[in-house]
Scaffold this motif. Structure first.
Motif, PDB file in Angstrom:
ATOM      1  N   CYS A   1     -27.039 -20.262 -15.053  1.00  0.00           N
ATOM      2  CA  CYS A   1     -26.685 -21.690 -15.781  1.00  0.00           C
ATOM      3  C   CYS A   1     -27.654 -21.826 -16.902  1.00  0.00           C
ATOM      4  CB  CYS A   1     -26.591 -22.777 -14.749  1.00  0.00           C
ATOM      5  SG  CYS A   1     -25.287 -22.796 -13.532  1.00  0.00           S
ATOM      6  N   VAL A   2     -29.246 -21.556 -16.450  1.00  0.00           N
ATOM      7  CA  VAL A   2     -29.933 -22.067 -17.640  1.00  0.00           C
ATOM      8  C   VAL A   2     -30.056 -21.252 -18.593  1.00  0.00           C
ATOM      9  CG1 VAL A   2     -32.491 -21.917 -17.572  1.00  0.00           C
ATOM     10  CG2 VAL A   2     -31.587 -22.852 -15.612  1.00  0.00           C
ATOM     11  N   ASN A   3     -29.625 -20.020 -18.673  1.00  0.00           N
ATOM     12  CA  ASN A   3     -29.580 -18.915 -19.809  1.00  0.00           C
ATOM     13  C   ASN A   3     -28.466 -19.562 -21.007  1.00  0.00           C
ATOM     14  OD1 ASN A   3     -31.051 -16.914 -18.686  1.00  0.00           O
ATOM     15  ND2 ASN A   3     -29.598 -15.569 -18.159  1.00  0.00           N
ATOM     16  N   CYS A   4     -27.592 -20.324 -20.733  1.00  0.00           N
ATOM     17  CA  CYS A   4     -26.920 -21.073 -21.491  1.00  0.00           C
ATOM     18  C   CYS A   4     -26.963 -22.405 -21.695  1.00  0.00           C
ATOM     19  CB  CYS A   4     -25.444 -20.953 -21.265  1.00  0.00           C
ATOM     20  SG  CYS A   4     -24.753 -19.130 -21.411  1.00  0.00           S
ATOM     21  N   HIS A   5     -27.990 -23.066 -21.048  1.00  0.00           N
ATOM     22  CA  HIS A   5     -28.598 -24.355 -21.228  1.00  0.00           C
ATOM     23  C   HIS A   5     -29.871 -24.374 -21.728  1.00  0.00           C
ATOM     24  CE1 HIS A   5     -25.301 -26.988 -19.344  1.00  0.00           C
ATOM     25  NE2 HIS A   5     -24.882 -25.793 -18.651  1.00  0.00           N
ATOM     26  N   PRO A   6     -30.170 -23.693 -22.809  1.00  0.00           N
ATOM     27  CA  PRO A   6     -31.867 -23.430 -23.141  1.00  0.00           C
ATOM     28  C   PRO A   6     -32.185 -24.746 -23.644  1.00  0.00           C
ATOM     29  CG  PRO A   6     -30.321 -22.637 -24.610  1.00  0.00           C
ATOM     30  CD  PRO A   6     -29.432 -22.929 -23.458  1.00  0.00           C
ATOM     31  N   ALA A   7     -33.818 -24.611 -23.862  1.00  0.00           N
ATOM     32  CA  ALA A   7     -34.409 -25.762 -24.292  1.00  0.00           C
ATOM     33  C   ALA A   7     -34.183 -25.900 -25.990  1.00  0.00           C
ATOM     34  CB  ALA A   7     -35.834 -25.745 -23.921  1.00  0.00           C
ATOM     35  N   GLY A   8     -34.339 -24.536 -26.477  1.00  0.00           N
ATOM     36  CA  GLY A   8     -34.092 -24.472 -27.919  1.00  0.00           C
ATOM     37  C   GLY A   8     -32.692 -23.800 -28.379  1.00  0.00           C
ATOM     38  N   ASP A   9     -32.535 -23.363 -29.672  1.00  0.00           N
ATOM     39  CA  ASP A   9     -31.145 -23.025 -30.261  1.00  0.00           C
ATOM     40  C   ASP A   9     -30.860 -21.520 -29.807  1.00  0.00           C
ATOM     41  OD1 ASP A   9     -30.673 -25.482 -30.961  1.00  0.00           O
ATOM     42  OD2 ASP A   9     -31.704 -25.174 -33.022  1.00  0.00           O
ATOM     43  N   ARG A  10     -31.652 -20.725 -29.175  1.00  0.00           N
ATOM     44  CA  ARG A  10     -31.449 -19.388 -28.714  1.00  0.00           C
ATOM     45  C   ARG A  10     -30.987 -19.184 -27.199  1.00  0.00           C
ATOM     46  NH1 ARG A  10     -35.497 -15.121 -30.647  1.00  0.00           N
ATOM     47  NH2 ARG A  10     -33.826 -13.784 -29.838  1.00  0.00           N
ATOM     48  N   PRO A  11     -29.859 -18.840 -26.910  1.00  0.00           N
ATOM     49  CA  PRO A  11     -29.641 -18.420 -25.596  1.00  0.00           C
ATOM     50  C   PRO A  11     -30.604 -17.353 -24.912  1.00  0.00           C
ATOM     51  CG  PRO A  11     -28.126 -17.419 -27.116  1.00  0.00           C
ATOM     52  CD  PRO A  11     -28.954 -17.953 -27.953  1.00  0.00           C
ATOM     53  N   HIS A  12     -30.370 -17.438 -23.747  1.00  0.00           N
ATOM     54  CA  HIS A  12     -31.264 -16.470 -22.870  1.00  0.00           C
ATOM     55  C   HIS A  12     -30.201 -15.418 -22.129  1.00  0.00           C
ATOM     56  CE1 HIS A  12     -35.203 -18.808 -22.921  1.00  0.00           C
ATOM     57  NE2 HIS A  12     -34.579 -19.398 -23.944  1.00  0.00           N
TER      58      HIS A  12
END
Length: 195
Positions: free
Chosen positions: A57-68
């Motif tokens: 979930c977090v990888n696609c809900h990042p704090a910035g504009d780049r996915p993880h």
């Protein structure tokens, strides 16, 4: 000799099965012993937090504009950017690599809606209480009511990818249906956020 081969196959199968299983989720019923509804509600959300804070979930809900990506949440390579619609910049759109389904030979995940969550829905680095407050707020949850939130987590097929992420990725805990049941129970007990 046949026994040794069979034992090796069973051992390998067990390893593969173990690696592809997700961690369990407690059912809503298992929280029935918490008499105080607010405390039970917060406990239900805490259990759901195992999913929300999972790398799937977090990888696609990042704090910035780049996915993880990956289990450690490293920055996506190649270095893609969110773009105006969450599907990348003009020269590097998500669907160029991410097709309608997982591409197992290349180990590239896929879904026809593949994209980053909107910027206001980024919760990377936030506490579970902060994520809870965010997820209840229509201004920061994609304009969803609480009922719509239940459907989003419990039935949206893009969210459901988290439980079928393809070879080499650990699925989100439990199942999508179980996560949806936790959301519903959390709402029915007042949608209280953990501190």
């Amino acid at each position: 000799m046949k026994f040794a081969v069979l034992a090796a196959v069973v051992g390998l199968t067990t390893c593969v099965t173990y690696d592809s299983r997700s961690a369990p989720l407690a059912t809503p019923e298992s929280f029935a012993g918490i008499g105080d509804a607010a405390a039970r509600s917060a406990a239900l959300f805490t259990e759901l937090g195992k999913v929300l804070t999972n790398p799937r979930c977090v990888n696609c809900h990042p704090a910035g504009d780049r996915p993880h990506q990956g289990e450690l949440g490293r920055l996506h390579q190649p270095p893609v950017e969110r773009g105006p619609d969450g599907r990348g910049l003009t020269a590097m759109r998500c669907p160029i690599c991410h097709q309608d389904a997982n591409f197992e030979p290349g180990r590239v995940p896929g879904h026809h809606e593949w994209r980053l969550a909107p910027r206001e829905m980024g919760w990377e680095g936030k506490t579970l209480g902060e994520i809870c407050a965010q997820i209840k707020d229509p201004a920061r949850n994609g304009g969803r009511s609480l009922d719509a939130l239940t459907r989003h987590i419990g039935a949206d097929t893009l969210v459901g990818w988290a439980w079928s992420p393809g070879f080499g990725r650990q699925p989100a805990p439990g199942t999508q249906k179980e996560a949806g049941a936790l959301v519903e129970a959390w709402i029915n007990t007042g949608a209280v956020c953990p501190k």
